[in-house]
Scaffold this motif. Sequence first.
Motif, PDB file in Angstrom:
ATOM      1  N   THR A  98       0.812  -1.217   0.000  1.00 12.81           N
ATOM      2  CA  THR A  98       0.000   0.000   0.000  1.00 12.81           C
ATOM      3  C   THR A  98       0.846   1.269   0.000  1.00 12.81           C
ATOM      4  OG1 THR A  98      -0.113  -0.008   2.416  1.00 12.81           O
ATOM      5  CG2 THR A  98      -1.918  -1.099   1.214  1.00 12.81           C
ATOM      6  N   HIS A  99       2.098   1.164   0.435  1.00  9.99           N
ATOM      7  CA  HIS A  99       2.985   2.314   0.509  1.00  9.99           C
ATOM      8  C   HIS A  99       4.424   1.818   0.524  1.00  9.99           C
ATOM      9  CE1 HIS A  99       2.601   0.927   4.629  1.00  9.99           C
ATOM     10  NE2 HIS A  99       3.758   1.507   4.858  1.00  9.99           N
ATOM     11  N   CYS A 100       5.345   2.671   0.197  1.00  5.85           N
ATOM     12  CA  CYS A 100       6.764   2.325   0.218  1.00  5.85           C
ATOM     13  C   CYS A 100       7.315   2.641   1.607  1.00  5.85           C
ATOM     14  CB  CYS A 100       7.524   3.119  -0.828  1.00  5.85           C
ATOM     15  SG  CYS A 100       6.895   2.954  -2.498  1.00  5.85           S
ATOM     16  N   SER A 101       7.755   1.621   2.311  1.00  5.02           N
ATOM     17  CA  SER A 101       8.364   1.785   3.624  1.00  5.02           C
ATOM     18  C   SER A 101       9.874   1.764   3.393  1.00  5.02           C
ATOM     19  CB  SER A 101       7.937   0.631   4.536  1.00  5.02           C
ATOM     20  OG  SER A 101       8.604   0.693   5.769  1.00  5.02           O
ATOM     21  N   LEU A 102      10.501   2.924   3.508  1.00  6.91           N
ATOM     22  CA  LEU A 102      11.862   3.068   2.997  1.00  6.91           C
ATOM     23  C   LEU A 102      12.889   3.455   4.041  1.00  6.91           C
ATOM     24  CD1 LEU A 102      10.738   5.059  -0.114  1.00  6.91           C
ATOM     25  CD2 LEU A 102      11.445   2.668  -0.088  1.00  6.91           C
ATOM     26  N   GLN A 103      14.051   2.890   3.854  1.00 10.87           N
ATOM     27  CA  GLN A 103      15.249   3.280   4.579  1.00 10.87           C
ATOM     28  C   GLN A 103      16.153   3.936   3.552  1.00 10.87           C
ATOM     29  OE1 GLN A 103      17.883   1.207   7.763  1.00 10.87           O
ATOM     30  NE2 GLN A 103      18.046   0.027   5.918  1.00 10.87           N
ATOM     31  N   ARG A 104      16.841   4.947   3.952  1.00 11.13           N
ATOM     32  CA  ARG A 104      17.689   5.621   2.976  1.00 11.13           C
ATOM     33  C   ARG A 104      18.788   4.677   2.497  1.00 11.13           C
ATOM     34  NH1 ARG A 104      22.441   5.175   4.448  1.00 11.13           N
ATOM     35  NH2 ARG A 104      23.091   5.627   6.528  1.00 11.13           N
ATOM     36  N   ILE A 105      19.099   4.791   1.217  1.00 12.08           N
ATOM     37  CA  ILE A 105      20.144   3.949   0.637  1.00 12.08           C
ATOM     38  C   ILE A 105      21.303   4.803   0.140  1.00 12.08           C
ATOM     39  CG2 ILE A 105      18.649   2.029   0.028  1.00 12.08           C
ATOM     40  CD1 ILE A 105      18.530   3.165  -2.814  1.00 12.08           C
ATOM     41  N   ASP A 106      21.180   6.097   0.298  1.00 10.99           N
ATOM     42  CA  ASP A 106      22.196   7.042  -0.140  1.00 10.99           C
ATOM     43  C   ASP A 106      22.644   7.808   1.099  1.00 10.99           C
ATOM     44  OD1 ASP A 106      23.130   9.763  -0.998  1.00 10.99           O
ATOM     45  OD2 ASP A 106      22.746   8.921  -2.987  1.00 10.99           O
ATOM     46  N   LEU A 107      23.941   7.981   1.274  1.00 10.82           N
ATOM     47  CA  LEU A 107      24.437   8.659   2.469  1.00 10.82           C
ATOM     48  C   LEU A 107      23.982  10.110   2.568  1.00 10.82           C
ATOM     49  CD1 LEU A 107      28.089   7.331   2.799  1.00 10.82           C
ATOM     50  CD2 LEU A 107      26.115   6.767   4.214  1.00 10.82           C
ATOM     51  N   TYR A 108      23.715  10.752   1.444  1.00 14.07           N
ATOM     52  CA  TYR A 108      23.432  12.178   1.481  1.00 14.07           C
ATOM     53  C   TYR A 108      22.005  12.534   1.081  1.00 14.07           C
ATOM     54  CZ  TYR A 108      28.415  12.023   1.878  1.00 14.07           C
ATOM     55  OH  TYR A 108      29.662  11.720   2.311  1.00 14.07           O
ATOM     56  N   ARG A 109      21.402  11.738   0.207  1.00 11.94           N
ATOM     57  CA  ARG A 109      20.034  12.031  -0.233  1.00 11.94           C
ATOM     58  C   ARG A 109      19.078  11.110   0.500  1.00 11.94           C
ATOM     59  NH1 ARG A 109      18.645  14.261  -5.049  1.00 11.94           N
ATOM     60  NH2 ARG A 109      17.170  12.591  -5.387  1.00 11.94           N
TER      61      ARG A 109
END
Length: 176
Positions: free
Chosen positions: A64-75
């Motif tokens: 239903t939604h994207c549950s995200l952890q950052r994969i880029d150190l800066y963005r």
Amino acid sequence: MIIRLSAYHNVWWAMANEFDLFRWKPVSEWESNAETVCRQDPYRHLRSIHNCMTMYDHSKGWITHCSLQRIDLYRTAENVEIWRPQYGKPCVLDEIAYEGNLPFGWGNISGEEMTRRFWEAIWSRSRHSSMRPAVRTARPTAQADREKNASCIITEQTVHAAVRSTCRKGRNMTLK
């Protein structure tokens, strides 16, 4: 257990925290687990799966939604502008790094940087839309409403953490 817990309005099904660290578990097992949850949850609560390094295919129908952890150190929140159109779903930034002094990129950002990331998540929607940005609580709503109104959902706890971090430093925040 699914039927019992689904009676509560504040349930959010997370198929895994950092699914890609379970290298021995194929994607077909995650899909099977999700199918079971979808079949047994009569109220159709929010459903997603959380990544570590590898992005899951959030375009799957059960998500239903994207549950995200950052994969880029800066963005971090800046990537919502990429992910939302890619998957066609709201994005929840539920792990964007941690304030601290750990020797790892995920645990050594300053309070100011953490606060900047929260504000970037909140205001990113307003840069590309005539609509006012919205801070929404992660609670079940109709799928169409979620897709129509949310480009980025952050929880109340996230906003409170940003405010506490800013206040702890004794600084006022100015948005440009």
